[in-house]
Design an enzyme around this catalytic site. Structure first.
Site, mmCIF file in Angstrom:
data_model
loop_
_atom_site.group_PDB
_atom_site.id
_atom_site.type_symbol
_atom_site.label_atom_id
_atom_site.label_comp_id
_atom_site.label_asym_id
_atom_site.label_seq_id
_atom_site.Cartn_x
_atom_site.Cartn_y
_atom_site.Cartn_z
ATOM 1 N N HIS A 179 5.437 0.240 -13.168
ATOM 2 C CA HIS A 179 6.224 -0.738 -13.954
ATOM 3 C C HIS A 179 7.783 -0.803 -13.658
ATOM 4 O O HIS A 179 8.655 -0.642 -14.468
ATOM 5 C CB HIS A 179 6.169 -0.561 -15.746
ATOM 6 C CG HIS A 179 4.727 -0.618 -16.061
ATOM 7 N ND1 HIS A 179 4.313 -0.343 -17.190
ATOM 8 C CD2 HIS A 179 3.628 -1.550 -15.488
ATOM 9 C CE1 HIS A 179 3.021 -0.506 -17.148
ATOM 10 N NE2 HIS A 179 2.776 -1.195 -16.297
HETATM 11 C C1 FAD Z 1 -1.239 -0.756 -9.308
HETATM 12 C C2 FAD Z 1 -0.615 -1.460 -10.171
HETATM 13 C C3 FAD Z 1 -1.381 -1.587 -11.508
HETATM 14 C C4 FAD Z 1 -0.407 -2.201 -12.500
HETATM 15 N N1 FAD Z 1 -1.270 -2.588 -13.849
HETATM 16 C C5 FAD Z 1 -0.531 -3.417 -14.587
HETATM 17 C C6 FAD Z 1 -1.300 -3.782 -15.868
HETATM 18 O O1 FAD Z 1 -2.305 -3.418 -16.159
HETATM 19 N N2 FAD Z 1 -0.672 -4.722 -16.676
HETATM 20 C C7 FAD Z 1 0.692 -5.208 -16.355
HETATM 21 O O2 FAD Z 1 1.124 -6.040 -17.383
HETATM 22 N N3 FAD Z 1 1.332 -4.867 -15.374
HETATM 23 C C8 FAD Z 1 0.809 -3.999 -14.649
HETATM 24 N N4 FAD Z 1 1.374 -3.629 -13.469
HETATM 25 C C9 FAD Z 1 2.722 -4.217 -12.951
HETATM 26 C C10 FAD Z 1 2.924 -5.814 -12.781
HETATM 27 O O3 FAD Z 1 1.619 -6.234 -12.029
HETATM 28 C C11 FAD Z 1 3.958 -5.878 -11.973
HETATM 29 O O4 FAD Z 1 5.403 -5.684 -12.996
HETATM 30 C C12 FAD Z 1 4.245 -7.408 -11.753
HETATM 31 O O5 FAD Z 1 3.257 -8.137 -10.959
HETATM 32 C C13 FAD Z 1 5.735 -7.672 -10.909
HETATM 33 O O6 FAD Z 1 6.083 -8.783 -10.434
HETATM 34 P P1 FAD Z 1 7.194 -9.195 -9.634
HETATM 35 O O7 FAD Z 1 7.154 -10.897 -9.589
HETATM 36 O O8 FAD Z 1 8.338 -8.726 -9.844
HETATM 37 O O9 FAD Z 1 6.931 -8.766 -8.132
HETATM 38 P P2 FAD Z 1 5.408 -8.546 -7.441
HETATM 39 O O10 FAD Z 1 4.270 -9.176 -8.139
HETATM 40 O O11 FAD Z 1 5.072 -7.351 -6.747
HETATM 41 O O12 FAD Z 1 5.571 -9.842 -6.209
HETATM 42 C C14 FAD Z 1 6.436 -9.445 -5.020
HETATM 43 C C15 FAD Z 1 5.837 -10.229 -4.165
HETATM 44 O O13 FAD Z 1 6.794 -10.646 -2.960
HETATM 45 C C16 FAD Z 1 6.341 -10.340 -1.877
HETATM 46 N N5 FAD Z 1 7.369 -9.990 -0.772
HETATM 47 C C17 FAD Z 1 8.201 -8.695 -1.231
HETATM 48 N N6 FAD Z 1 9.107 -8.718 0.086
HETATM 49 C C18 FAD Z 1 8.804 -9.913 0.754
HETATM 50 C C19 FAD Z 1 9.555 -10.332 1.917
HETATM 51 N N7 FAD Z 1 10.641 -9.602 2.482
HETATM 52 N N8 FAD Z 1 9.120 -11.473 2.409
HETATM 53 C C20 FAD Z 1 8.184 -12.107 1.909
HETATM 54 N N9 FAD Z 1 7.448 -11.711 0.953
HETATM 55 C C21 FAD Z 1 7.941 -10.426 0.328
HETATM 56 C C22 FAD Z 1 5.124 -9.254 -1.869
HETATM 57 O O14 FAD Z 1 4.424 -9.017 -0.997
HETATM 58 C C23 FAD Z 1 4.876 -9.884 -3.293
HETATM 59 O O15 FAD Z 1 3.628 -10.655 -3.400
HETATM 60 C C24 FAD Z 1 0.785 -2.929 -12.490
HETATM 61 C C25 FAD Z 1 1.351 -3.086 -10.842
HETATM 62 C C26 FAD Z 1 0.606 -2.253 -10.026
HETATM 63 C C27 FAD Z 1 0.979 -1.956 -8.519
#
Ligand code: FAD
Length: 536
Positions: free
Chosen positions: A455
């Site tokens: 997280h």
């Molecule tokens: C293993 C794991 C277990 C988890 N378990 C839970 C859970 O049970 N419940 C819960 O609520 N949360 C959980 N989380 C946390 C939750 O999934 C994240 O907090 C949330 O998905 C983050 O969202 P975000 O949009 O910030 O980033 P992300 O969902 O990580 O999205 C970022 C996106 O940007 C893309 N990207 C990055 N850099 C670039 C670039 N330079 N060019 C093009 N694309 C790029 C990535 O590939 C990705 O698709 C977990 C996370 C993980 C990794």
């Protein structure tokens, strides 16, 4: 030329691609470094850790952790449509109402609750706290392992309260988690928000495009330079570029594009576009540690990935493979005087060990405790001007004494739960855990084994002060035409899992970007209805 170019099809990016392209007169380009979510393991809940260190994972790690025996700690992040929501453990938790009130104007609990409800399609239906009919399926777990029931019974037997809805009136207590599943399969942000609208003519989704830098003209973001294999691509944005790369990659992209601390950028020969002193700082996360036990009875998830269970999953969306592994858990306060829980438990009816990288080799269970309001802070920095190099990450897990105190107390309670009641009767002995229940032994174990609870937040912090990276509308300070919308803008991590909160945050951001009146203000114009107090 598009109206909006969104970088990153993760939890936030999928929400924005959907909501911004609702307007047929607006064109949206969504760029994703990973591929489409066609790997069957993405959709099979019990297999989430099988995606670690595969093509769907950025496979980040800390360079070293000074308060955790100088270890490198593995930090998985989704690199695929859906981002981390395509590889996460699917627990649906919003956090505590206080978390949002601390974020301040625009983002308080009363302002965020309508967006949680808007996003939600809760199997239990609609009420004061919950929404139905939204894109994100929130369901009961279909696989309720007897070990998880034994955990709940043991915890309640030790005097902890039962809780049937951690996202309702009270957060404290022990119970089953609701999960982001539809029909027993993963409901990632891509499944919920992107796939249903992929055929909109005004939405273009490009996978395998790694954004290398943002393009600026006269202090305004006008596009994104990307790379697909060795092909360089330039995509221009008429209205805005929106960075949704997640807590590690968003600050990296900003710094690569000249937004950051001038002395550091100049050292790497990156031309400075705007001075943003705090990009990459304020990194924090929930540190997690616990214990693993063996059992004789063949009831855990060990060996569940077999043809019979796969057939059951495929035909009916049922059976042990629908387990999100972290099936049950809860929230406790480890000392008097706390306003809200400081520890969350995740119970797995499996030997979840070694950061999930090493499959358990027999039947067993694991219970982890994580500190919910960490005060330790780390950073994300550039080690190189090469945009394909990994960023340098240090979390400083367990640096702050309050985090240490919560972890010692939380792990001790988890040991007491595992070693008493029905769970204690099932256990045939501890496989991984502290040598004793003493503070010293628990702390030695925690420093040796602490891992991420996945997280991370805070590296593009939102706020009103000059140090804030984005303002309350999530606009990057010092330039025009650029926002960051993802977990990185959260000033502090909510007390709970972060996928639901990121999705609600992106729902609100979509209204801000579209210039629409926020939902709470719309509702304030309606006659007041009597309702219970918000969660907390
Ligand atoms: C293993 C794991 C277990 C988890 N378990 C839970 C859970 O049970 N419940 C819960 O609520 N949360 C959980 N989380 C946390 C939750 O999934 C994240 O907090 C949330 O998905 C983050 O969202 P975000 O949009 O910030 O980033 P992300 O969902 O990580 O999205 C970022 C996106 O940007 C893309 N990207 C990055 N850099 C670039 C670039 N330079 N060019 C093009 N694309 C790029 C990535 O590939 C990705 O698709 C977990 C996370 C993980 C990794």
């Amino acid at each position: 030329m598009y109206d909006y170019v969104i970088v990153g099809a993760g939890s936030a990016g999928c929400v924005l691609a959907n909501r911004l392209s609702e307007d047929p007169d607006v064109s949206v380009l969504l760029l994703e470094a990973g591929g489409p979510d066609t790997n069957d393991l993405v959709h099979l809940p019990a297999a989430f850790s099988a995606l670690y260190r595969t093509a769907q994972d950025w496979d980040h790690s800390t360079i070293y952790e000074p308060y955790a025996n100088d270890r490198r700690i593995y930090l998985p992040r989704g690199k695929v449509l859906g981002g981390s929501s395509s590889i996460n453990a699917m627990v649906y938790i919003r956090g505590n109402s206080l978390d949002y009130d601390e974020w301040g104007p625009g983002w308080t609990w009363d302002e965020m609750l309508p967006y949680f409800k808007l996003s939600e399609d809760n199997e239990r239906g609609e009420d004061h706290y919950h929404g139905a009919g939204g894109p994100l399926a929130v369901s009961e777990g279909r696989s309720r392992n007897p070990l998880a029931q034994a955990f709940i019974d043991s915890a309640i037997g030790r005097g902890l309260p039962a809780n049937e809805d951690f996202n309702g009136a009270e957060q404290d207590g022990i119970g089953w988690y609701q999960v982001t599943h539809r029909n027993g399969a993963r409901a990632s942000a891509a499944v919920a928000y992107l796939h249903p609208v992929m055929d909109r003519p005004n939405l273009t989704v490009e996978t395998h495009v790694h954004a290398l830098s943002l393009l600026f003209e006269d202090g305004r973001a006008v596009g994104v330079v990307g790379m697909r294999l060795s092909e360089m691509l330039v995509h221009r944005a008429e209205r805005e570029v929106i960075v949704c790369g997640g807590t590690y990659n968003s600050p990296q992209l900003l710094m690569l594009s000249g937004l950051g601390r001038p002395e550091e950028l100049e050292e790497l020969q990156i031309e400075v576009v705007a001075e943003l002193p705090e990009v990459g700082l304020n990194l924090h996360d929930h540190p997690n540690s616990g214990a693993v036990y063996a059992i004789d009875e063949e009831i855990s998830l060990f060996g569940a990935l077999n043809e019979e269970n796969l057939a059951l999953f495929e035909a009916e969306g049922r059976g042990p493979l629908t387990s999100n592994v972290a099936e049950a858990g809860g929230f406790i306060r480890t000392r008097d005087g706390l306003e809200a829980p400081d520890i969350q438990f995740h119970f797995a009816p499996a030997r979840f060990q070694s950061e999930g990288l090493v499959p358990g080799d027999g039947h067993g269970f694991a219970l982890g405790a994580c500190a919910l309001q960490p005060k330790s802070r780390g950073f994300v920095a550039l080690g190189s001007p090469d945009p394909t190099a990994k960023p340098l990450i240090v979390h400083n897990y367990l640096e702050h004494p309050d985090d240490v105190a919560s972890m010692i107390a939380g792990v001790r309670t988890s040991l007491e739960i595992c070693e008493s009641g029905p769970l204690g009767e099932l256990s045939t002995g501890m496989l991984i855990g502290p040598e004793s229940h003493s503070d010293e032994d628990i702390l030695a174990h925690v420093r040796a084994r602490v891992q991420t609870l996945y997280h991370p937040v805070g590296t593009c912090r939102m706020g009103d002060d000059p140090g804030a990276v984005v303002d309350r509308q999530l606009r990057v300070q010092g330039v025009e035409g650029l926002r960051v919308v993802d977990a990185s803008v959260m000033p502090t991590v909510p007390r709970g899992n972060t996928n639901g909160p990121v999705i609600a945050l992106a729902e609100r951001a979509a209204d801000l970007i579209r210039g629409r009146t926020p939902l709470a203000s719309q509702q304030a114009e309606l006659p007041a209805a009597s309702s219970p107090a918000p969660a907390g």
